[in-house]
Enzyme design. Structure first.
Site, PDB file in Angstrom:
ATOM      1  N   SER A  66       0.551   6.809  -6.118  1.00 17.98           N
ATOM      2  CA  SER A  66       1.944   7.177  -6.389  1.00 17.98           C
ATOM      3  C   SER A  66       2.127   8.207  -7.497  1.00 17.98           C
ATOM      4  CB  SER A  66       2.763   5.922  -6.725  1.00 17.98           C
ATOM      5  OG  SER A  66       3.004   5.174  -5.561  1.00 17.98           O
ATOM      6  N   LYS A  69       4.076  11.353  -6.753  1.00 12.49           N
ATOM      7  CA  LYS A  69       5.533  11.476  -6.847  1.00 12.49           C
ATOM      8  C   LYS A  69       5.995  12.380  -7.987  1.00 12.49           C
ATOM      9  CE  LYS A  69       5.996   7.098  -4.497  1.00 12.49           C
ATOM     10  NZ  LYS A  69       5.934   5.644  -4.606  1.00 12.49           N
ATOM     11  N   SER A 122       9.144   3.430  -7.936  1.00  8.82           N
ATOM     12  CA  SER A 122       8.127   4.018  -7.058  1.00  8.82           C
ATOM     13  C   SER A 122       8.470   3.806  -5.588  1.00  8.82           C
ATOM     14  CB  SER A 122       6.747   3.407  -7.373  1.00  8.82           C
ATOM     15  OG  SER A 122       5.711   4.243  -6.884  1.00  8.82           O
ATOM     16  N   LYS A 238       3.874   7.975 -14.818  1.00 11.28           N
ATOM     17  CA  LYS A 238       3.966   7.425 -13.457  1.00 11.28           C
ATOM     18  C   LYS A 238       2.742   6.586 -13.162  1.00 11.28           C
ATOM     19  CE  LYS A 238       5.857   6.664  -9.595  1.00 11.28           C
ATOM     20  NZ  LYS A 238       5.186   5.345  -9.645  1.00 11.28           N
TER      21      LYS A 238
END
Length: 455
Positions: A66, A69, A122, A238
Site C-alpha cells: 500500500s 498509494k 488505506s 504510509k
C-alpha cells in the site's frame, strides 16, 4: 547572445570557486557508520537536498504493497480539485479486496474524502475510484503513474495498479519510493492529509451515517493502542502489507530543520517501526543541514565578479533555499562544489552541486535575481534632470540678452568717457591757449597806446 551570457556567468562562477578547489583537504572525509537493522532493503533520504544518508540494498526491487498509494495520492492532488465529486463504479467496489471503508456502487464522495480514506484507512476502493476519476479511465491512470515515476528518475519501478494489491508486474525499490515521497512532500495538500490522525466522512448518498477514519501509521497515531511506536518528530507516512510483500513502511519526520524520508521493505512486524526509529535517531544525531547562500563565501551575488552589466543585464545570485546536508563533524567548507549549466529555464542559469565523501549532499540554483540597477539609475536621471535643464535654458536666454545690451552700453559709456577725458584736456588746453593769447594781445595793445599817449 543569450548562450554567451550563460557561459560568461558560469565561467565567473567557476573562477570564484577556484580557491575552494585549490585548498587541499586537511581532514579525511568521514561518513558515520549506519546501524544494523532487520529490513532487507532500507533508505533514509533528506527531502530538501535529495541526499541519501543511509541505504541498504536501496535499488533492490520488491513489492511495495500500500505504499503505492503515495503515488496515487500525488497524482490526485496534482490533477484534480478537492471538491470534485468522485463516483464509485462497480469495478472500484468489486475489483478490490483487503483494506477498505465499504463503499457502494454509485456512491459519491468528494476527492478530499477519497484522499483521507486512501491515506488514513488505506481504502483500496478509494484508490480505484480515484484512478478512474483522475485518469478519465483506469488504464490511463496506470500510464500516468509510470510516466510520473520516470519523470522523477525512478529506474526500478513499474506500477500496474493504484492500490498495491499483489501483482507480478507491480514493483519498486526503497530508493524510488523515497524519490516519489520527496516530490509528494512538496505539495501542501498531501502533507496535510498524511499528517492527519483522524477524519470523519459525512453521510453520503449511500451511507446515512458518518464514517470515522483513523490513521494506521503507529509512529504518528496511537492506532489500536500501540503507544510504544509513537515518534515525536513524525509528520506522516504510509503503511503497507501483503503476504508476498511483507511489511513495508514509508515515514516522514522533521527535526532541526531537516525533513527525513525513511522507506523500509521486506520486513516482519513490528520491526518496520523499530528499524525506522533506529534510522531516524541515527540520522538526526549524526547529520546537520547547511544553507548554501548563507555559507558559500566564494560565490554570492555580493561578489563584485557577479555584478555583470551588459545592456542592463540583471544580477545573478544563489537561491536562498538550497541546502547541503553533512555529518556533524564536517564543516560547510569541506563539501566540494561543482558548477553545472542549466538550459531549461531563462531564470535559472546554472546550479552549484556539492559532494562529500563521494556522495551527493545537495546544492542550490544560480538564478537571475531580477535586480536591474542600471535601468533604475538611468530612469531616475531622466525623471529629475530635464525639467530644471529647460528652466535654466529659458532663464539664461533672457539674461544673456540683457547682459549683452548692458555690456554694449557699458562699453559705449567707457569709450565715451575715455574720449571725453581726452577731449576735456584738449579743450582745456585750447581754452588756456586762447586765454593766454588774448591776454598777450591786450598787453601789446595797451603798451602801444601808452607810448602814443606819452608822445
Amino acid at each position: 547572445m543569450k548562450n554567451r551570457k550563460r557561459w560568461r556567468i558560469l565561467l565567473l562562477g567557476m573562477i570564484c570557486l577556484l580557491p575552494v578547489y585549490a585548498v587541499p583537504v586537511q581532514a579525511e572525509e568521514y561518513w558515520p557508520e549506519g546501524p544494523q537493522i532487520q529490513a532487507e532493503t532500507a533508505i533514509v533520504m533528506e527531502a530538501s537536498t535529495g541526499a541519501v544518508l543511509y541505504e541498504k540494498n536501496a535499488h533492490d526491487r520488491g513489492y511495495p504493497a500500500s505504499t503505492t498509494k503515495v503515488m496515487t495520492s500525488l497524482l490526485a492532488v496534482e490533477n484534480s480539485g478537492l471538491d470534485e465529486d468522485v463516483t464509485f463504479s462497480q469495478d472500484a467496489v468489486y475489483k478490490t479486496e483487503g483494506s477498505g471503508i465499504s463503499r457502494d456502487i454509485g456512491e459519491v464522495m468528494t476527492m478530499r474524502e477519497c484522499l483521507y480514506g486512501l491515506m488514513l484507512e488505506s481504502a483500496n476502493e478509494c484508490g480505484y475510484a480515484i484512478a478512474e476519476h483522475v485518469g478519465k479511465g483506469y488504464d490511463n491512470f496506470i500510464d500516468m503513474m509510470n510516466r510520473k515515476a520516470k519523470e522523477l528518475g525512478c529506474a526500478d519501478t513499474h506500477f500496474n495498479n493504484p492500490h498495491g494489491l499483489p501483482d507480478d508486474n507491480h514493483w519498486t525499490s526503497v530508493y524510488d519510493l523515497a524519490l516519489i515521497s520527496r516530490e509528494a512532500l512538496k505539495n501542501d495538500i498531501f502533507r496535510m492529509v498524511v499528517n492527519t490522525k483522524r477524519y470523519t466522512i459525512p453521510p453520503t448518498n449511500k451511507h446515512s451515517e458518518e464514517t470515522y477514519l483513523s490513521n494506521h501509521h503507529k509512529m504518528l497515531n496511537n492506532y489500536k493502542g500501540d503507544e510504544q511506536y509513537l515518534y515525536d518528530y513524525c509528520i506522516g507516512g504510509k503503511t503497507g502489507y501483503t503476504s508476498v510483500a511483507g511489511s513495508t513502511l514509508l515515514t516522514f519526520a522533521e527535526k532541526d530543520g531537516m525533513t527525513l524520508i525513511c522507506a523500509v521493505m521486506k520486513e516482519t512486524a513490528p520491526n518496520h517501526y523499530i528499524d525506522t526509529r533506529t534510522l531516524f535517531d541515527y540520522c538526526f544525531e549524526n547529520f546537520q543541514l547547511w544553507n548554501v547562500a548563507e555559507n558559500e563565501k566564494n560565490y554570492s551575488e555580493d561578489a563584485p565578479e557577479m555584478k555583470i552589466f551588459e545592456n542592463e543585464e540583471s544580477f545573478v545570485g544563489l537561491n536562498k533555499t538550497g541546502c547541503v546536508v553533512l555529518p556533524t563533524a564536517a564543516a560547510f567548507e569541506d563539501a566540494v562544489p561543482k558548477v553545472i549549466e542549466s538550459k531549461d529555464s531563462d531564470r535559472i542559469v546554472g546550479r552549484i552541486e556539492y559532494t562529500y565523501a563521494d556522495r551527493d549532499v545537495g546544492g542550490t540554483d544560480i538564478e537571475m535575481t531580477g535586480t536591474k540597477v542600471a535601468e533604475f539609475k538611468f530612469k531616475k536621471k531622466m525623471d529629475v534632470v530635464p525639467m530644471p535643464e529647460k528652466k535654466l535654458i529659458k532663464i539664461n536666454v533672457k539674461y544673456i540678452v540683457i547682459g549683452v545690451i548692458s555690456f554694449i552700453l557699458l562699453v559705449g559709456i567707457g569709450f565715451g568717457i575715455y574720449h571725453l577725458a581726452d577731449n576735456f584736456y584738449l579743450i582745456r588746453y585750447k581754452f588756456e591757449s586762447r586765454r593766454q593769447q588774448k591776454h598777450k594781445f591786450k598787453e601789446i595793445k595797451g603798451g602801444r597806446w601808452g607810448r602814443w599817449g606819452r608822445r
